[in-house]
Design a protein around this motif. Structure first.
Motif, mmCIF file in Angstrom:
data_model
loop_
_atom_site.group_PDB
_atom_site.id
_atom_site.type_symbol
_atom_site.label_atom_id
_atom_site.label_comp_id
_atom_site.label_asym_id
_atom_site.label_seq_id
_atom_site.Cartn_x
_atom_site.Cartn_y
_atom_site.Cartn_z
ATOM 1 N N LEU A 62 30.313 17.711 17.526
ATOM 2 C CA LEU A 62 29.147 18.231 17.891
ATOM 3 C C LEU A 62 27.947 17.549 18.235
ATOM 4 N N GLY A 63 28.147 16.214 18.593
ATOM 5 C CA GLY A 63 27.153 15.237 19.257
ATOM 6 C C GLY A 63 26.331 14.823 18.109
ATOM 7 N N PHE A 64 26.834 14.844 16.915
ATOM 8 C CA PHE A 64 26.053 14.102 15.899
ATOM 9 C C PHE A 64 26.666 12.939 15.611
ATOM 10 N N GLY A 100 23.690 10.919 9.098
ATOM 11 C CA GLY A 100 22.310 11.423 8.947
ATOM 12 C C GLY A 100 22.171 12.660 9.419
ATOM 13 N N ASP A 101 23.037 13.386 10.468
ATOM 14 C CA ASP A 101 22.524 14.544 11.049
ATOM 15 C C ASP A 101 22.826 15.730 10.389
ATOM 16 N N ALA A 102 24.116 15.830 9.745
ATOM 17 C CA ALA A 102 24.573 17.019 9.299
ATOM 18 C C ALA A 102 25.560 16.850 7.863
ATOM 19 N N LYS A 103 25.501 18.092 7.243
ATOM 20 C CA LYS A 103 26.157 17.996 5.941
ATOM 21 C C LYS A 103 27.600 18.411 6.469
ATOM 22 N N ILE A 104 28.703 17.583 5.741
ATOM 23 C CA ILE A 104 30.112 17.946 6.255
ATOM 24 C C ILE A 104 30.838 18.468 4.967
ATOM 25 N N LEU A 105 31.377 19.575 5.010
ATOM 26 C CA LEU A 105 32.157 20.086 3.864
ATOM 27 C C LEU A 105 33.569 20.264 4.344
ATOM 28 N N ARG A 106 34.488 19.557 3.753
ATOM 29 C CA ARG A 106 36.025 19.910 3.954
ATOM 30 C C ARG A 106 36.915 20.346 3.117
ATOM 31 N N ASN A 107 37.709 21.058 3.285
ATOM 32 C CA ASN A 107 38.860 21.593 2.603
ATOM 33 C C ASN A 107 39.976 21.984 3.439
#
Ligand SMILES: [Zn+2]
Length: 166
Positions: free
Chosen positions: A50-52, A55-62
């Motif tokens: 995403l070009g991040f 610090g730029d985004a919150k990442i949630l994974r499952n």
């Protein structure tokens, strides 16, 4: 002699990482205001795609990027305390969770020498677009997440391209 620490390789790598670490001044808030729910698939690099950066985004994974109660809980915190204003639900092509039904996964775990998991639901789908739409709707219909912008996407794991579903 005791067995070697099974984490020796990652601890060594971390020592090198920490030696050059310069992210200590970052804010906890997501600088770009984005929260991304995405599959745990190790082929995916959610920040870079995403070009991040950090610090730029919150990442949630499952597994399968499915909206569960715990995802909603985390998004509510992200929305009000951590600067998230836009949420992306991103499933991906060739996902194990979209390749067949629950029974296939239970069987595969058993074949791999694992236990009987039939009392669990793995939230598989055979219609990934419908699953993305349903999960986006789950976020939108949470009374705690009203006025949050939510988009649904499918990532092509072979080309790296995102397709907007809803
Ligand atoms: Zn996946």
């Amino acid at each position: 002699m005791a067995d070697p620490d099974p984490f020796v390789d990652v601890l060594a790598a971390n020592a090198e990482y920490a030696a050059g670490y310069d992210l200590g001044g970052l804010e906890a808030k997501a600088a770009k205001g984005v929260g991304v729910l995405i599959c745990m698939d190790s082929r995916i690099d959610p920040l870079h795609m995403l070009g991040f950066g950090p610090g730029d985004a919150k990442i949630l994974r499952n597994a399968g990027a499915r909206v569960t109660d715990d995802v909603l809980r985390t998004l509510i915190l992200a929305r009000y305390l951590l600067g998230v204003e836009r949420v992306m639900v991103v499933q991906h092509t060739r996902c194990r969770m979209a390749g067949g039904g629950e029974d296939d996964v239970h069987e595969a775990i058993k074949d791999a020498g694992g236990p009987d998991t039939r009392s669990l639901s793995f939230l598989t789908t055979t219609d990934q677009e419908a699953a993305v739409r349903l999960d986006v709707q789950r976020v939108r219909s949470s009374p705690y997440l009203a006025d949050t912008t939510v988009g649904g996407f499918i990532l092509d794991i072979d080309s790296g391209r995102l397709r907007r579903v809803c």
